[in-house]
Scaffold this active site. Sequence first.
Site, mmCIF file in Angstrom:
data_model
loop_
_atom_site.group_PDB
_atom_site.id
_atom_site.type_symbol
_atom_site.label_atom_id
_atom_site.label_comp_id
_atom_site.label_asym_id
_atom_site.label_seq_id
_atom_site.Cartn_x
_atom_site.Cartn_y
_atom_site.Cartn_z
ATOM 1 N N ARG A 193 0.780 -1.170 0.006
ATOM 2 C CA ARG A 193 -0.110 0.012 0.003
ATOM 3 C C ARG A 193 0.915 1.107 0.152
ATOM 4 O O ARG A 193 0.477 2.167 -0.726
ATOM 5 C CB ARG A 193 -1.018 0.006 1.293
ATOM 6 C CG ARG A 193 -1.776 1.329 1.374
ATOM 7 C CD ARG A 193 -3.116 1.185 2.303
ATOM 8 N NE ARG A 193 -2.934 0.281 3.201
ATOM 9 C CZ ARG A 193 -2.547 0.410 4.307
ATOM 10 N NH1 ARG A 193 -1.494 1.360 4.633
ATOM 11 N NH2 ARG A 193 -2.547 -0.468 5.211
ATOM 12 N N TYR A 230 -15.793 17.961 -15.682
ATOM 13 C CA TYR A 230 -16.237 16.540 -15.585
ATOM 14 C C TYR A 230 -17.224 16.373 -14.486
ATOM 15 O O TYR A 230 -17.127 16.874 -13.135
ATOM 16 C CB TYR A 230 -15.070 15.622 -15.158
ATOM 17 C CG TYR A 230 -15.241 14.061 -15.190
ATOM 18 C CD1 TYR A 230 -15.620 13.441 -16.283
ATOM 19 C CD2 TYR A 230 -15.456 13.429 -13.722
ATOM 20 C CE1 TYR A 230 -15.814 12.071 -16.215
ATOM 21 C CE2 TYR A 230 -15.851 11.953 -13.871
ATOM 22 C CZ TYR A 230 -15.851 11.388 -14.968
ATOM 23 O OH TYR A 230 -16.305 10.105 -14.890
ATOM 24 N N ASP A 239 -6.607 20.027 -14.335
ATOM 25 C CA ASP A 239 -7.124 18.540 -14.730
ATOM 26 C C ASP A 239 -6.828 18.556 -16.302
ATOM 27 O O ASP A 239 -7.456 19.303 -17.052
ATOM 28 C CB ASP A 239 -8.599 18.346 -14.616
ATOM 29 C CG ASP A 239 -8.791 16.746 -15.142
ATOM 30 O OD1 ASP A 239 -8.385 16.192 -15.774
ATOM 31 O OD2 ASP A 239 -10.084 16.547 -14.617
ATOM 32 N N LYS A 246 -7.970 7.591 -19.452
ATOM 33 C CA LYS A 246 -8.032 8.186 -20.755
ATOM 34 C C LYS A 246 -7.052 8.121 -21.841
ATOM 35 O O LYS A 246 -6.616 7.044 -21.997
ATOM 36 C CB LYS A 246 -8.837 9.607 -20.828
ATOM 37 C CG LYS A 246 -9.712 9.749 -19.471
ATOM 38 C CD LYS A 246 -11.137 8.901 -19.606
ATOM 39 C CE LYS A 246 -12.093 8.862 -18.630
ATOM 40 N NZ LYS A 246 -12.439 10.153 -17.774
HETATM 41 C C1 LIG Z 1 -13.026 10.557 -16.669
HETATM 42 C C2 LIG Z 1 -12.487 11.985 -16.044
HETATM 43 C C3 LIG Z 1 -12.233 12.084 -14.735
HETATM 44 C C4 LIG Z 1 -12.486 10.952 -13.754
HETATM 45 O O1 LIG Z 1 -11.690 9.674 -14.010
HETATM 46 P P1 LIG Z 1 -12.093 8.209 -13.480
HETATM 47 O O2 LIG Z 1 -10.679 7.586 -13.924
HETATM 48 O O3 LIG Z 1 -13.013 7.840 -14.408
HETATM 49 O O4 LIG Z 1 -12.179 8.273 -12.071
HETATM 50 C C5 LIG Z 1 -12.065 13.256 -14.288
HETATM 51 N N1 LIG Z 1 -11.812 14.436 -15.254
HETATM 52 C C6 LIG Z 1 -11.786 14.261 -16.468
HETATM 53 C C7 LIG Z 1 -11.521 15.445 -17.353
HETATM 54 C C8 LIG Z 1 -12.127 12.705 -16.891
HETATM 55 O O5 LIG Z 1 -12.408 12.759 -18.325
#
Ligand SMILES: *Cc1c(COP(=O)(O)O)cnc(C)c1O
Length: 387
Positions: A54, A106, A178, A203
């Site tokens: 962990r 998001y 982000d 992504k």
């Molecule tokens: C998908 C996404 C998230 C969240 O990520 P997860 O891996 O699904 O928890 C946050 N910000 C953006 C821009 C995203 O596309």
Amino acid sequence: MTDKKNPNRGFATRAIHSGQEPDPSTGAVTVPIFATSTYVQEEIGKNKGYEYARVSNPTRTRLEENLAVMEGGTSAHVFASGMAAITAMFTMMKSGDHIVCGSNVYGGVPRLFNQVLANFGLQFTYVDTSDTCAVEKALRKNTKLVHIETPTNPLMTVTDIAAVAKIAHAHGAELSVDNTFMSPYFQKPIALGADIVMHSTTKFLNGHSDGLGGVLVCTKAQHKETFAFVQKCTGGILSPFECWLVLRGVKSLAVRMEQHDRNGREVAAFLNAHKKVKKVFYPGLPNHPQHSLAKKQMLGFGSMITFETGSFDNAQKMLRKVRVCSLGESLGGVETLISHPATMTHAALGEKGRAEIGLTDGMVRISVGIEDVEDIIADLDNALAAI
Ligand SMILES: *Cc1c(COP(=O)(O)O)cnc(C)c1O
């Protein structure tokens, strides 16, 4: 090597080699998956730097080294998902702290803020961060963080990272960006003044739609200490297998992003000229309101496009007909994914919340993959004929 004319000079080499050095004990060219929960210790207090998985795992260490280098940060910390990474970031806060957040991010982010973190005494203000005056006005004495996404999801609004960083810093707040939609290949928030860069590695970084993950890339020793401690305390870490998937994914990030960008531009131009499409949201189109800022701040426009079909019925009709494009949430994979934000990613915002940011029931979002672009366009053309 940084090169003013080409900020991506050396990027592909770094992606393939940083943290990805051959395994010293066997020479394996790929980083091994260390499937272990614990590590044998030679005697009390004597170990090889690893005690319990962990806290740390060698596969994870390698990925964290790689992602820190790619984003130009000083350290990186990976978590079980993008949302787990964002949640970890908020453990820096104390009850009574204030956060300014983009109004069009998001959908899971305001859900976390309003339905979970607000219960712990954190205060949130949502503003259109493309309007730097609105950001300035929203800042308070107790504002600790400005959190932005650029381009936004799904309206593709672009925020001036350098300008917002300056405003946040002048008020003693930090800026987190982000960078999921652009990946470190097309946008370098730390070079523009961001303090923390966050990604859903699910992504583009992983890129193959086969694993979840999230990362916080930091610029300060204090962040490193806090987030490593949070990994150990809360345990929402990325598994060795999924770390390995991302290490595999980033090796092709540069070539994938180039192809995503080429296909994205062609699909955007096609949609923009199509008579059934009312409006296209894509920073690469000259009619995008922040096209010149996008050209200045981003090294490519990527492959995220939103378009207006006019109504829920029209969106439904076309989405029933797609065959090459897969109807589903998520983005950034090699395959083209198409989605309906109002009922999928942004359902939790509610009708009122969506109306406030201009997200309509007729909007369709597409994450253009790296298939042959002629096939993607033919599929969209066929689907749009159903309207
Ligand atoms: C998908 C996404 C998230 C969240 O990520 P997860 O891996 O699904 O928890 C946050 N910000 C953006 C821009 C995203 O596309």
